[in-house]
Design a protein around this motif. Sequence first.
Motif, PDB file in Angstrom:
ATOM      1  N   ALA A  63       6.207  -9.096   2.951  1.00  0.00           N
ATOM      2  CA  ALA A  63       5.361  -9.118   4.138  1.00  0.00           C
ATOM      3  C   ALA A  63       6.039  -9.819   5.306  1.00  0.00           C
ATOM      4  O   ALA A  63       5.683  -9.598   6.454  1.00  0.00           O
ATOM      5  CB  ALA A  63       4.033  -9.803   3.822  1.00  0.00           C
ATOM      6  N   TYR A 110       5.187 -12.436   0.143  1.00  0.00           N
ATOM      7  CA  TYR A 110       4.863 -11.086  -0.309  1.00  0.00           C
ATOM      8  C   TYR A 110       3.367 -10.854  -0.344  1.00  0.00           C
ATOM      9  O   TYR A 110       2.594 -11.764  -0.646  1.00  0.00           O
ATOM     10  CB  TYR A 110       5.436 -10.855  -1.717  1.00  0.00           C
ATOM     11  N   GLU A 111       2.974  -9.624  -0.049  1.00  0.00           N
ATOM     12  CA  GLU A 111       1.587  -9.221  -0.270  1.00  0.00           C
ATOM     13  C   GLU A 111       1.367  -9.170  -1.774  1.00  0.00           C
ATOM     14  O   GLU A 111       2.318  -9.027  -2.546  1.00  0.00           O
ATOM     15  CB  GLU A 111       1.322  -7.871   0.370  1.00  0.00           C
ATOM     16  N   THR A 112       0.131  -9.302  -2.196  1.00  0.00           N
ATOM     17  CA  THR A 112      -0.175  -9.332  -3.619  1.00  0.00           C
ATOM     18  C   THR A 112      -1.434  -8.532  -3.901  1.00  0.00           C
ATOM     19  O   THR A 112      -2.303  -8.403  -3.036  1.00  0.00           O
ATOM     20  CB  THR A 112      -0.340 -10.791  -4.110  1.00  0.00           C
ATOM     21  N   ASP A 113      -1.514  -7.997  -5.122  1.00  0.00           N
ATOM     22  CA  ASP A 113      -2.736  -7.291  -5.524  1.00  0.00           C
ATOM     23  C   ASP A 113      -3.758  -8.256  -6.123  1.00  0.00           C
ATOM     24  O   ASP A 113      -4.857  -7.856  -6.473  1.00  0.00           O
ATOM     25  CB  ASP A 113      -2.414  -6.161  -6.504  1.00  0.00           C
ATOM     26  N   THR A 160      -7.446 -14.269   2.923  1.00  0.00           N
ATOM     27  CA  THR A 160      -6.082 -13.753   2.978  1.00  0.00           C
ATOM     28  C   THR A 160      -5.160 -14.650   2.163  1.00  0.00           C
ATOM     29  O   THR A 160      -5.189 -15.876   2.314  1.00  0.00           O
ATOM     30  CB  THR A 160      -5.585 -13.687   4.433  1.00  0.00           C
ATOM     31  N   TYR A 206      -1.066 -14.803   0.084  1.00  0.00           N
ATOM     32  CA  TYR A 206       0.263 -14.238  -0.123  1.00  0.00           C
ATOM     33  C   TYR A 206       0.914 -14.901  -1.332  1.00  0.00           C
ATOM     34  O   TYR A 206       0.553 -16.010  -1.716  1.00  0.00           O
ATOM     35  CB  TYR A 206       1.152 -14.455   1.108  1.00  0.00           C
TER      36      TYR A 206
END
Length: 121
Positions: free
Chosen positions: A2, A82-85, A96, A98
Amino acid sequence: MAGEYFSTKIGTFLNGCEIDSINIGGQTLISAEAMHYYSFNVVWDESERTLRIDSVPHAVNGSAPYIKKSNYPDGMVLGNYYETDIVTYLDGKPITAYNIGGRTYVHAEEMRNFGYEVIWD
């Protein structure tokens, strides 16, 4: 990926004690897992892939960890976030979050939307 996170000399405090924080694009993120030491329950559910953070008045979860100060100049790139699930909840509502090095970080400023006082000095 990200984006990149940066070194900062800004001290971030949660419930009166300094907490691990990083800077992304001028915003402060704090370690969700470390919030356990600042009167929050932090529960990871692997099967649901959720991280739940709930404020608990006067929780006794041990002493806040020592925060090592950065020796790097402000604004130096320290790594990537990083974006995360994994869905992260603060007091039952999504916030939000990360991934940085296998840890979850949440936006300190966004905590205003959950009724927390966030002050910049």
